[in-house]
Design a protein around this motif. Structure first.
Motif, PDB file in Angstrom:
ATOM      1  N   GLU A  30       0.907  -1.552  -0.085  1.00  0.00           N
ATOM      2  CA  GLU A  30       0.127  -0.006   0.055  1.00  0.00           C
ATOM      3  C   GLU A  30       0.915   1.184   0.117  1.00  0.00           C
ATOM      4  N   ALA A  31       2.051   1.183   0.075  1.00  0.00           N
ATOM      5  CA  ALA A  31       3.017   2.246   0.076  1.00  0.00           C
ATOM      6  C   ALA A  31       3.240   2.689  -1.471  1.00  0.00           C
ATOM      7  N   GLY A  32       3.337   1.570  -2.189  1.00  0.00           N
ATOM      8  CA  GLY A  32       3.551   1.933  -3.638  1.00  0.00           C
ATOM      9  C   GLY A  32       4.306   0.659  -4.353  1.00  0.00           C
ATOM     10  N   PHE A  33       4.860   1.026  -5.319  1.00  0.00           N
ATOM     11  CA  PHE A  33       5.376   0.029  -6.462  1.00  0.00           C
ATOM     12  C   PHE A  33       6.814   0.286  -6.550  1.00  0.00           C
ATOM     13  N   GLU A  69      -0.034   6.671 -11.658  1.00  0.00           N
ATOM     14  CA  GLU A  69       0.518   7.885 -11.655  1.00  0.00           C
ATOM     15  C   GLU A  69       0.856   8.379 -10.189  1.00  0.00           C
ATOM     16  N   GLY A  70       2.085   9.015  -9.865  1.00  0.00           N
ATOM     17  CA  GLY A  70       2.247   9.443  -8.723  1.00  0.00           C
ATOM     18  C   GLY A  70       3.751   9.912  -8.398  1.00  0.00           C
ATOM     19  N   ARG A  71       4.046  10.321  -7.139  1.00  0.00           N
ATOM     20  CA  ARG A  71       5.382  10.826  -6.980  1.00  0.00           C
ATOM     21  C   ARG A  71       6.422   9.464  -6.833  1.00  0.00           C
ATOM     22  N   VAL A  72       7.515   9.866  -6.731  1.00  0.00           N
ATOM     23  CA  VAL A  72       8.716   8.866  -6.617  1.00  0.00           C
ATOM     24  C   VAL A  72       9.724   9.280  -5.505  1.00  0.00           C
ATOM     25  N   GLU A  73       9.988   8.449  -4.613  1.00  0.00           N
ATOM     26  CA  GLU A  73      10.993   8.467  -3.438  1.00  0.00           C
ATOM     27  C   GLU A  73      12.018   7.251  -3.652  1.00  0.00           C
ATOM     28  N   PRO A  74      13.185   7.400  -3.477  1.00  0.00           N
ATOM     29  CA  PRO A  74      14.076   6.467  -3.177  1.00  0.00           C
ATOM     30  C   PRO A  74      13.639   5.613  -2.091  1.00  0.00           C
ATOM     31  N   VAL A  75      13.950   4.044  -2.252  1.00  0.00           N
ATOM     32  CA  VAL A  75      13.658   3.335  -1.280  1.00  0.00           C
ATOM     33  C   VAL A  75      15.253   3.244  -0.195  1.00  0.00           C
ATOM     34  N   SER A  76      15.129   2.709   0.816  1.00  0.00           N
ATOM     35  CA  SER A  76      15.917   2.748   1.835  1.00  0.00           C
ATOM     36  C   SER A  76      16.936   1.905   1.473  1.00  0.00           C
ATOM     37  N   ALA A  77      18.179   2.409   2.047  1.00  0.00           N
ATOM     38  CA  ALA A  77      19.390   1.646   1.846  1.00  0.00           C
ATOM     39  C   ALA A  77      19.276  -0.209   2.102  1.00  0.00           C
ATOM     40  N   PRO A  80       1.515   5.888  -5.459  1.00  0.00           N
ATOM     41  CA  PRO A  80       0.260   6.370  -6.513  1.00  0.00           C
ATOM     42  C   PRO A  80      -0.682   7.254  -5.852  1.00  0.00           C
ATOM     43  N   SER A  81      -1.107   8.364  -6.568  1.00  0.00           N
ATOM     44  CA  SER A  81      -2.339   9.289  -6.453  1.00  0.00           C
ATOM     45  C   SER A  81      -3.276   8.898  -7.271  1.00  0.00           C
ATOM     46  N   ARG A  82      -3.028   8.234  -8.352  1.00  0.00           N
ATOM     47  CA  ARG A  82      -4.083   7.699  -9.073  1.00  0.00           C
ATOM     48  C   ARG A  82      -3.686   6.372 -10.018  1.00  0.00           C
ATOM     49  N   ILE A  83      -4.746   5.363  -9.868  1.00  0.00           N
ATOM     50  CA  ILE A  83      -4.513   4.163 -10.557  1.00  0.00           C
ATOM     51  C   ILE A  83      -5.896   3.652 -11.403  1.00  0.00           C
ATOM     52  N   GLU A  84      -5.561   3.521 -12.735  1.00  0.00           N
ATOM     53  CA  GLU A  84      -6.733   3.195 -13.467  1.00  0.00           C
ATOM     54  C   GLU A  84      -6.817   2.001 -13.937  1.00  0.00           C
ATOM     55  N   PHE A  85      -7.701   1.039 -13.840  1.00  0.00           N
ATOM     56  CA  PHE A  85      -7.955  -0.272 -14.402  1.00  0.00           C
ATOM     57  C   PHE A  85      -8.803  -0.356 -15.455  1.00  0.00           C
ATOM     58  N   TRP A  86      -8.289  -0.955 -16.531  1.00  0.00           N
ATOM     59  CA  TRP A  86      -8.804  -1.037 -17.969  1.00  0.00           C
ATOM     60  C   TRP A  86      -8.916  -2.536 -18.369  1.00  0.00           C
ATOM     61  N   GLN A  87     -10.373  -2.770 -18.835  1.00  0.00           N
ATOM     62  CA  GLN A  87     -10.570  -4.154 -19.136  1.00  0.00           C
ATOM     63  C   GLN A  87     -11.158  -4.171 -20.607  1.00  0.00           C
ATOM     64  N   ASP A  88     -10.678  -5.046 -21.468  1.00  0.00           N
ATOM     65  CA  ASP A  88     -11.001  -5.047 -22.652  1.00  0.00           C
ATOM     66  C   ASP A  88     -12.426  -5.934 -22.748  1.00  0.00           C
ATOM     67  N   MET A  89     -13.313  -5.282 -23.509  1.00  0.00           N
ATOM     68  CA  MET A  89     -14.818  -5.645 -23.421  1.00  0.00           C
ATOM     69  C   MET A  89     -15.184  -5.825 -25.065  1.00  0.00           C
ATOM     70  N   PRO A  90     -16.208  -6.640 -25.368  1.00  0.00           N
ATOM     71  CA  PRO A  90     -16.695  -6.880 -26.680  1.00  0.00           C
ATOM     72  C   PRO A  90     -17.144  -5.488 -27.071  1.00  0.00           C
ATOM     73  N   GLU A 115      -8.536   7.770  -7.227  1.00  0.00           N
ATOM     74  CA  GLU A 115      -7.795   8.834  -6.992  1.00  0.00           C
ATOM     75  C   GLU A 115      -7.675   9.179  -5.535  1.00  0.00           C
ATOM     76  N   ARG A 116      -6.611   9.131  -5.123  1.00  0.00           N
ATOM     77  CA  ARG A 116      -6.150   9.338  -3.784  1.00  0.00           C
ATOM     78  C   ARG A 116      -6.582  10.928  -3.287  1.00  0.00           C
ATOM     79  N   THR A 117      -7.204  10.948  -2.022  1.00  0.00           N
ATOM     80  CA  THR A 117      -7.487  12.324  -1.436  1.00  0.00           C
ATOM     81  C   THR A 117      -6.959  12.146  -0.018  1.00  0.00           C
ATOM     82  N   GLU A 118      -7.125  13.380   0.683  1.00  0.00           N
ATOM     83  CA  GLU A 118      -6.601  13.397   2.081  1.00  0.00           C
ATOM     84  C   GLU A 118      -7.427  12.327   2.782  1.00  0.00           C
ATOM     85  N   ALA A 119      -8.932  12.288   2.572  1.00  0.00           N
ATOM     86  CA  ALA A 119      -9.835  11.356   3.063  1.00  0.00           C
ATOM     87  C   ALA A 119      -9.549   9.717   2.791  1.00  0.00           C
TER      88      ALA A 119
END
Length: 210
Positions: free
Chosen positions: A68-71, A107-115, A177-187, A197-201
């Motif tokens: 849940e922290a990120g990818f 989509e989102g901000r990026v940070e280095p992981v710990s050593a 991540p601040s935004r994650i979009e799932f896309w499924q192919d359909m007929p 989309e992530r908000t403070e709440a």
């Protein structure tokens, strides 16, 4: 056969993406299916960054950690992507699982992981992969393949045993991540798109027209 009778519109939509209050459970379910069904590299993702003057830059990398922290992915921080991320710590990811006809965009901000995280992952790699990482000046000009092979031989001589230390410029990045979009192919191009989309709440959701 008439295309309009092959799959009723209502049935097609029912087979789409289920409602969810947060994206991580859905991602884990899709990722598990990709691991089971994709023939090669289900953890492959396109990483998009930007240059200092705003030009987009994209390449495939491998997802090596997720929660849940990120990818998380790992690279030489002196590579082109490493330099771009350090200069502009924002990125986009795209997973495309062709066998499942699915796509996930992050989509989102990026940070280095710990050593410590970088050390643990580097130690988990095969000795050959560690030797290669320690020998490569990633993204820099290479005079010939023989030059790289010579550097690998020198590194192998320097570290003849199993222990190969992580280079100080090699490590991981985490996309928050601040935004994650799932896309499924359909007929009939009735594709299903669900955006978180992530908000403070917490997370908000909405569906998009295909």
């Amino acid at each position: 056969m008439s295309l309009t009778t092959e799959v009723p519109a209502g049935e097609a939509y029912k087979a789409g993406i289920p409602e969810a209050s947060e994206p991580y459970g859905l991602f884990e379910a899709w990722f598990a299916e990709a691991v089971a069904r994709e023939p090669n590299d289900p953890n492959a993702m396109c990483l998009a960054t930007t240059t200092a003057d705003g030009w987009p830059s994209a390449r495939m990398v491998l997802l090596k950690g997720r929660d849940e922290a990120g990818f998380v992915f790992y690279t030489n921080e002196q590579s082109r992507k490493g330099g771009e991320l350090l200069a502009n710590p924002r990125a986009a990811l795209c997973f495309h699982w062709k066998s499942l006809r699915r796509q996930v965009r992050v989509e989102g901000r990026v940070e280095p992981v710990s050593a410590a995280e970088s050390d643990a992952y580097f130690a988990s790699r095969s000795r050959g992969s560690r030797i290669s990482a320690a020998s490569s000046e990633q993204s820099r000009p290479l005079g010939s393949r023989a030059e790289f092979e010579r550097r690998i031989a020198e590194t192998e001589s320097r570290y003849p045993g199993e222990s190969v230390p992580r280079p100080p410029h090699w490590g991981g990045f985490r996309v928050l991540p601040s935004r994650i979009e799932f896309w499924q192919d359909m007929p009939f191009r009735m594709h299903d798109r669900l955006v978180f989309e992530r908000t403070e709440a917490g997370w908000t959701t909405l569906r998009l027209y295909p």
